[in-house]
Design a protein around this motif. Structure first.
Motif, PDB file in Angstrom:
ATOM      1  N   UNK A 264      10.621 -12.371   8.747  1.00 15.06           N
ATOM      2  CA  UNK A 264      10.208 -13.397   9.699  1.00 15.06           C
ATOM      3  C   UNK A 264       8.713 -13.481   9.894  1.00 15.06           C
ATOM      4  N   UNK A 265       7.940 -12.624   9.185  1.00 15.68           N
ATOM      5  CA  UNK A 265       6.482 -12.702   9.269  1.00 15.68           C
ATOM      6  C   UNK A 265       5.847 -11.480   9.893  1.00 15.68           C
ATOM      7  N   UNK A 266       4.616 -11.238   9.517  1.00 16.96           N
ATOM      8  CA  UNK A 266       3.906 -10.074  10.038  1.00 16.96           C
ATOM      9  C   UNK A 266       4.106  -8.846   9.166  1.00 16.96           C
ATOM     10  N   UNK A 267       3.487  -7.752   9.575  1.00 17.47           N
ATOM     11  CA  UNK A 267       3.472  -6.541   8.758  1.00 17.47           C
ATOM     12  C   UNK A 267       3.642  -5.298   9.629  1.00 17.47           C
ATOM     13  N   UNK A 268       4.156  -4.249   9.006  1.00 17.44           N
ATOM     14  CA  UNK A 268       4.182  -2.929   9.628  1.00 17.44           C
ATOM     15  C   UNK A 268       3.224  -2.040   8.830  1.00 17.44           C
ATOM     16  N   UNK A 269       2.259  -1.477   9.526  1.00 16.07           N
ATOM     17  CA  UNK A 269       1.251  -0.622   8.895  1.00 16.07           C
ATOM     18  C   UNK A 269       1.673   0.826   9.095  1.00 16.07           C
ATOM     19  N   UNK A 270       2.017   1.505   8.029  1.00 16.35           N
ATOM     20  CA  UNK A 270       2.479   2.889   8.109  1.00 16.35           C
ATOM     21  C   UNK A 270       1.281   3.825   7.958  1.00 16.35           C
ATOM     22  N   UNK A 271       1.060   4.633   8.988  1.00 16.97           N
ATOM     23  CA  UNK A 271      -0.096   5.524   9.063  1.00 16.97           C
ATOM     24  C   UNK A 271       0.399   6.955   9.108  1.00 16.97           C
ATOM     25  N   UNK A 272      -0.165   7.785   8.269  1.00 15.70           N
ATOM     26  CA  UNK A 272       0.274   9.177   8.166  1.00 15.70           C
ATOM     27  C   UNK A 272       0.200   9.880   9.526  1.00 15.70           C
ATOM     28  N   UNK A 273       1.336  10.470   9.950  1.00 19.76           N
ATOM     29  CA  UNK A 273       1.390  11.220  11.201  1.00 19.76           C
ATOM     30  C   UNK A 273       1.509  10.380  12.443  1.00 19.76           C
ATOM     31  N   UNK A 274       1.781   9.086  12.295  1.00 18.85           N
ATOM     32  CA  UNK A 274       1.886   8.193  13.450  1.00 18.85           C
ATOM     33  C   UNK A 274       3.073   7.261  13.292  1.00 18.85           C
ATOM     34  N   UNK A 275       3.454   6.654  14.398  1.00 17.14           N
ATOM     35  CA  UNK A 275       4.438   5.586  14.344  1.00 17.14           C
ATOM     36  C   UNK A 275       3.808   4.357  13.692  1.00 17.14           C
ATOM     37  N   UNK A 276       4.584   3.568  12.963  1.00 20.82           N
ATOM     38  CA  UNK A 276       4.024   2.362  12.339  1.00 20.82           C
ATOM     39  C   UNK A 276       3.436   1.416  13.387  1.00 20.82           C
ATOM     40  N   UNK A 277       2.407   0.680  12.975  1.00 18.37           N
ATOM     41  CA  UNK A 277       1.734  -0.273  13.851  1.00 18.37           C
ATOM     42  C   UNK A 277       2.051  -1.692  13.375  1.00 18.37           C
ATOM     43  N   UNK A 278       2.535  -2.536  14.287  1.00 17.93           N
ATOM     44  CA  UNK A 278       2.841  -3.924  13.949  1.00 17.93           C
ATOM     45  C   UNK A 278       1.563  -4.750  13.931  1.00 17.93           C
ATOM     46  N   UNK A 279       1.461  -5.649  12.952  1.00 15.62           N
ATOM     47  CA  UNK A 279       0.286  -6.512  12.835  1.00 15.62           C
ATOM     48  C   UNK A 279       0.718  -7.921  12.445  1.00 15.62           C
ATOM     49  N   UNK A 280       0.040  -8.897  13.002  1.00 16.03           N
ATOM     50  CA  UNK A 280       0.269 -10.289  12.614  1.00 16.03           C
ATOM     51  C   UNK A 280      -0.553 -10.665  11.390  1.00 16.03           C
ATOM     52  N   UNK A 281      -1.678  -9.965  11.180  1.00 18.22           N
ATOM     53  CA  UNK A 281      -2.518 -10.170  10.004  1.00 18.22           C
ATOM     54  C   UNK A 281      -3.142  -8.835   9.620  1.00 18.22           C
ATOM     55  N   UNK A 282      -3.455  -8.697   8.336  1.00 21.02           N
ATOM     56  CA  UNK A 282      -4.006  -7.449   7.819  1.00 21.02           C
ATOM     57  C   UNK A 282      -5.219  -7.761   6.942  1.00 21.02           C
ATOM     58  N   UNK A 283      -6.282  -6.962   7.112  1.00 20.18           N
ATOM     59  CA  UNK A 283      -7.461  -7.060   6.254  1.00 20.18           C
ATOM     60  C   UNK A 283      -7.665  -5.690   5.605  1.00 20.18           C
ATOM     61  N   UNK A 284      -7.524  -5.630   4.282  1.00 16.98           N
ATOM     62  CA  UNK A 284      -7.697  -4.366   3.564  1.00 16.98           C
ATOM     63  C   UNK A 284      -9.090  -4.352   2.941  1.00 16.98           C
ATOM     64  N   UNK A 285      -9.937  -3.445   3.416  1.00 20.63           N
ATOM     65  CA  UNK A 285     -11.305  -3.339   2.891  1.00 20.63           C
ATOM     66  C   UNK A 285     -11.530  -2.021   2.164  1.00 20.63           C
ATOM     67  N   UNK A 286     -10.480  -1.232   1.986  1.00 12.35           N
ATOM     68  CA  UNK A 286     -10.597   0.022   1.242  1.00 12.35           C
ATOM     69  C   UNK A 286     -10.944  -0.287  -0.212  1.00 12.35           C
ATOM     70  N   UNK A 287     -11.572   0.656  -0.928  1.00 12.87           N
ATOM     71  CA  UNK A 287     -11.854   0.438  -2.346  1.00 12.87           C
ATOM     72  C   UNK A 287     -10.592   0.074  -3.115  1.00 12.87           C
ATOM     73  N   UNK A 288     -10.766  -0.658  -4.211  1.00 15.79           N
ATOM     74  CA  UNK A 288      -9.617  -1.227  -4.920  1.00 15.79           C
ATOM     75  C   UNK A 288      -8.585  -0.188  -5.315  1.00 15.79           C
ATOM     76  N   UNK A 289      -9.014   0.980  -5.786  1.00 17.60           N
ATOM     77  CA  UNK A 289      -8.032   1.978  -6.233  1.00 17.60           C
ATOM     78  C   UNK A 289      -7.232   2.547  -5.067  1.00 17.60           C
ATOM     79  N   UNK A 290      -7.824   2.580  -3.864  1.00 16.61           N
ATOM     80  CA  UNK A 290      -7.082   3.019  -2.691  1.00 16.61           C
ATOM     81  C   UNK A 290      -6.201   1.888  -2.152  1.00 16.61           C
TER      82      UNK A 290
END
Length: 473
Positions: A264-290
């Motif tokens: 239905x839209x949106x994203x779940x961001x899975x973070x090591x050692x934490x509960x997932x974080x819900x997001x309506x939009x995501x911006x990935x600025x990590x280096x390409x290989x990461x």
């Protein structure tokens, strides 16, 4: 309230988060979270103050002809902290034929525009100079296909110009191998020059004739030089930007393991050692290989293209000496070393000559050496003692320096420099197409369309604006 998660706290991620913070402060119904795997923000921009020395781990400057840093400094209130380089010492040397040769005055990019200094320079042999002059008569390329930087320079100016000027001076910007670097992705201006004028020399002479006279600095603004920085180092910019963000919207020392699309839209961001974080939009600025690992479960095609962008490993070694212990003159910005010389360092910057405020007093000097890059990456993985000895041995051979440093600091950047190899723009186009196919998903950073600090600021801002527009804000 809509939420945007920014993954990566380097200059690109900070720029995106800063734009989101401004939107929040202006009353927009948007929230954000910045997640950075390291325990510090700033990414490759890393300045340390050590015993009165201003030590740079990553870039020590930005180019004045791109407005990104000026704009951000003005917005964050530190424009008065910008300073130019010491132009009285603006000279660079090339270590070739086992000696330091001054890079001729009037060299624009890699093309001479002043004939007398170039003719008198011992850097290029007379046969090499004559070969460079053939550029006037060599026909322009008729096909539109990409070629390597090495192929282009060799074709137009000859191998000696490639080995002694282009490779160390231009290839060094990307810490890359000219025989693999995409000309379209790294220096498209050279293609335009060849197509418009039929000759690099002719294009540079035409450009020189059209150059406006330098303008005096505006009141209250720093005098512009080709390279600019901040009084306290480049870290002033990232530290100031980070301080503008709300602390409870920053997570450091946390690794994003993967991203999951919600039904239905949106994203779940899975973070090591934490509960997932819900997001309506995501911006990935990590280096390409990461970024490739983060999106693998969500979009395999995007992940494969991200993983296809090579990364080079390098190190910077900062060294302080008593001025009285340095026998050779350091009245220059530094030196560069062609790979053909088979040395173990790529370049050296005389930091305390190039910039003011880099040492605790006039009795000391600061030098920064560069190790590694696409063709010598293995050297970076030596232990600190071995790496330091290697750099000191190189400085002894190149500039005759025999003194022991009174301070040193090593920064290693494992897979820290994206390589824009042949096919790079096609890979980037494929990545951007897949990102567009995932609503509210954005990728940005130095891995794609420019490695300079102003470039990263601009794409970070653009990604944030794209996220706000997607959210209807």
């Amino acid at each position: 309230m809509k939420k945007v998660v920014v993954i990566g706290g380097g200059i690109t991620g900070l720029s995106a988060a800063y734009m989101l913070q401004k939107a929040l402060e202006s009353g927009e119904k948007v929230d954000y979270l910045l997640v950075e795997k390291d325990n510090r923000l700033g990414g490759k921009i890393w300045t340390e103050q050590i015993d009165g020395y201003t030590v740079e781990g990553g870039p020590d400057c930005f180019l004045a002809d791109k407005p990104g840093c000026f704009d951000m400094a003005r917005e964050t209130g530190i424009e008065d902290r910008i300073m130019g380089s010491n132009e009285a010492s603006k000279r660079t040397y090339v270590f070739a034929n086992k000696r330091l040769n001054r890079l001729p005055d009037g060299l624009m990019g890699l093309v001479p525009t002043k004939l007398v200094p170039f003719a008198l320079s011992p850097l290029i042999s007379w046969p090499g100079k004559i070969r460079m002059a053939f550029d006037f008569f060599i026909p322009k390329k008729q096909t539109d296909g990409d070629e390597t930087l090495g192929s282009f320079v060799n074709r137009r100016l000859g191998k000696e110009a490639l080995d002694k000027i282009a490779e160390p001076l231009i290839g060094g910007i990307h810490a890359g191998d000219p025989d693999k670097m995409s000309l379209k992705a790294t220096f498209p201006r050279f293609i335009q020059m060849e197509q418009n004028y039929g000759s690099l020399l002719r294009a540079m002479l035409a450009a020189r004739g059209k150059m406006p006279k330098p303008k005096p600095p505006e009141p209250g603004k720093p005098k512009k030089t080709f390279f600019m920085t901040f009084v306290g180092g480049m870290g002033e910019l990232t530290d100031t930007m980070a301080a503008k963000l709300e602390p409870n919207k920053i997570l450091t020392g946390k690794t994003v393991t993967h991203i999951e699309q919600k039904t239905g839209g949106g994203y779940m961001i899975h973070i090591d050692g934490m509960e997932p974080v819900a997001a309506d939009a995501v911006i990935v600025t990590a280096p390409a290989h990461e970024a490739a690992k983060v999106v693998e479960d969500m979009d395999k095609a995007m992940s494969d293209n991200l993983a296809g962008i090579p990364q080079a490993t390098s190190a910077t070694v900062n060294l302080a000496f008593r001025r009285s212990d340095v026998g050779s003159s350091l009245e220059a910005f530094g030196f560069i070393v062609p790979i053909s010389e088979k040395r173990k360092i790529k370049a050296g910057t005389y930091s305390s000559t190039k910039w003011d405020y880099r040492t605790p007093d006039k009795e000391h000097v600061l030098i920064r050496a560069f190790v590694g890059g696409a063709m010598n990456q293995e050297l970076v993985f030596q232990d600190d003692e071995t790496l330091l000895k290697m750099v000191l041995d190189e400085l002894k051979d190149i500039i005759g320096l025999t003194a022991a440093p009174v301070m040193h600091k090593i920064f290693r950047w494992v897979k820290g420099m994206p390589q824009y190899t042949i096919g790079h723009l096609d890979r980037v186009a494929a990545i951007e197409a897949r990102a567009a196919a995932n609503p509210g998903f954005f990728v940005a950073g130095g891995s794609y369309r420019g490695v300079g600090v102003p470039d990263c600021i601009n794409v970070g801002k653009k990604a944030a604006q794209g996220a706000l527009e997607y959210l209807g804000i």
